[in-house]
Design a protein around this motif. Sequence first.
Motif, PDB file in Angstrom:
ATOM      1  N   GLY A   1      45.946  43.623  34.176  1.00  0.00           N
ATOM      2  CA  GLY A   1      46.755  44.030  35.316  1.00  0.00           C
ATOM      3  C   GLY A   1      45.943  44.767  36.355  1.00  0.00           C
TER       4      GLY A   1
ATOM      5  N   GLY B   1      45.244  51.149  38.882  1.00  0.00           N
ATOM      6  CA  GLY B   1      46.131  52.074  39.576  1.00  0.00           C
ATOM      7  C   GLY B   1      45.479  53.427  39.775  1.00  0.00           C
TER       8      GLY B   1
ATOM      9  N   ASN C   1      50.377  52.320  39.731  1.00  0.00           N
ATOM     10  CA  ASN C   1      50.475  51.350  40.829  1.00  0.00           C
ATOM     11  C   ASN C   1      51.641  51.634  41.771  1.00  0.00           C
ATOM     12  OD1 ASN C   1      49.782  49.418  38.096  1.00  0.00           O
ATOM     13  ND2 ASN C   1      48.337  49.373  39.809  1.00  0.00           N
TER      14      ASN C   1
ATOM     15  N   TRP D   1      50.188  39.464  42.610  1.00  0.00           N
ATOM     16  CA  TRP D   1      49.442  39.871  41.411  1.00  0.00           C
ATOM     17  C   TRP D   1      49.469  38.775  40.351  1.00  0.00           C
ATOM     18  CZ3 TRP D   1      51.663  45.543  41.190  1.00  0.00           C
ATOM     19  CH2 TRP D   1      50.889  46.362  42.023  1.00  0.00           C
TER      20      TRP D   1
ATOM     21  N   VAL E   1      51.564  46.425  34.719  1.00  0.00           N
ATOM     22  CA  VAL E   1      51.421  47.417  35.781  1.00  0.00           C
ATOM     23  C   VAL E   1      51.815  48.771  35.210  1.00  0.00           C
ATOM     24  CG1 VAL E   1      51.876  45.778  37.650  1.00  0.00           C
ATOM     25  CG2 VAL E   1      53.768  47.068  36.660  1.00  0.00           C
TER      26      VAL E   1
END
Length: 503
Positions: A43, A46, A52, A68, A78
Motif C-alpha cells: 500500500g 503514509g 494516509n 492507488w 492504507v
Amino acid sequence: MAAAEFWASLVGENMILQTTLVLLLVFFATSWFFSNPRNLPPGPRGWPVVGNFFSLANEHRHLTFNDWAKTYGPIYRVNLGGQKMVVLSGYDVIQEALARTGDDFSSRPFNAIFKIINPRRLGIATAPFGTPWKEHRRFTLKSLREFGFGKRNMEGKILEESVAFQAEILKMGDRPFDISRMVQNAVTNVICSLVFGSRFEYTDEKFTRLMDAFDRGFHFNFFTQLGVFFPTLRHLPGMGKGPKLIKEVLGTFRSHIKEELDSHKETFDPNDMRDLIDSYIRENKSRENDNETSFTDEYAECVLFDMFVAGTETTSTTLYWVFLYLVLNPDIQRKVQEEIHSVFGHDRPPSTAHRAQMPYTEAFLTELGRAATIAPTSVYRAASRDTSFHGYHIPEGTTVVALLWSVHYDPEHFPNPEKFDPGRFLDAQGQYRKDDHVIPFGVGSRICLGKNLAEMELFIIVTSLLQHFTFKLPEGAPKPSTIGINGASHAATKFELVAEPLA
C-alpha cells in the motif's frame, strides 16, 4: 578541575540522553514491527500518526482509492490514523470476498465515526456480524414483507407520494427551482409509511425539522473530518464541530423515533398491526421473560433509526442524480418518455407489472445506478475473523473497503465510463440486457436491506413524473457538473431545473 568535571558531567548527560533516545526509538520501532502483522497487502506510504489521512481528506477520495489500485493492485492496504484498512478493487475480487467468502468479511469496523453514531453497536446497519445482527435483519425483512415491502401492493403508497410530489412541482410554475427538498420529502414519506404507518404533509413542522436535520448533517469539510477521525484533536478550536453536529442530527432523529415508539405502545392492538414499530412491540412483548434476548426497546430504536435514515438518504440521493442526468441528456429523457407513454399512455398510473415491456427505461435506471454510484466505497466492512485472502493475512477487525467505483468505472467492462449511455444495457434488438457488474446496493450478506423498495420507488416515481413533466435546465444556465461530492453518500452538486407540464 571544576571545568574538567563540568565537561565530563555534560558529556555524561549527553550520552545518557542519546542512549535514552536510541532506546525509545528501538522501543517504538519494535512496537510498530510487532503490532503490524506480517504478510499484509502492499500500500501507499503514509505520514507518522495520521497515515494516509491527508491523501483521503477530500470530496473525491474514491478517485484516490481507484488510482492507488492501479499502482498497488486489486488488494492493497492504507492507514487512516492508526486504523488499518484493506481496499478491494475490481469485480472479481469484490465478488469473491463479499459473496463467495462473505462470512469472513461481514462485520462492521468500530472506528471513530461509528463510535459516535452507534457506541453500543446495536441495530443492523453498523452492528457487528453475529447472532443479534442476523436475528434482527431476518425479523425486520419478514415484518416489512407483511406490510408490502418489495411487493406490488406497496406501489399504491409510492404512487400516492408521487401524486403529492407532482402537486409540489406544479406550484413552481415556470420558475427555476432546486428539486432536492421535494425529493427528500417524497422518499422519506415512503419509508415513514412502512416504519411509522403514516406519511407527513410536506408543511408539517416536525417533518420540516427532520428534513432540516438531513440538510445540516452528513456533510464534512476537511477540518470537520479531522475532528471526527482523530478524537484528540476535538479539544482544539473548531475541531469538535463534526462530532457535535453528528450527535445533534442523530439526536433529532432518535427523539422522533422514541416518540413514535412510545405513542405506538399506548395505542398498540395485536389484532391491528399497522407498521414495523407494531411488529417490534409485539415481538418484544413475547420475549419479556427472556433475559438473554436482544429484542428490547433500545435495540428496536436503533433498528428503526437504521431503516429511517438509510431508506431516506440513499434513495433520495439516487433520485436527485436522476434529475441531473435527465436535464443533461434531453434526448435520453425523450426516449424514456416515449416508452412510458407507449405503455401507460398519459393518464394510467405506472406499475412494475409492465416493467418487462420497458427495456429503455430499465436500461436508463441501470445506467443511473452505475454512473451515480452513490456508495463508491460501499459501507465499510470488517474482517469477522483472521482471514487469508489471495495469500495476504487480514487480521480480525481490519476495516475492509469494497471499491464499487472500480467496478462501475472499469473501462475494460464499460468503455468510455464517464459517458452516460443506457445503450450499454440493450442488445441488438433493443431488449434489456442485465449486467451483474452493476452493483450499487453492494453484494453478499450485507447487501442493502432496502434494495427491493429502492428499485420500486425509483421506477414508479421516475415513470410517473416523466409521464407528466419534461425537466430542463433554466434558459441560459450553465451545465451542472456530474462530478459528485462525498458526504454520507456520493451526492450530485446542487443545480436548478424547470419542470414543463405535458399537455
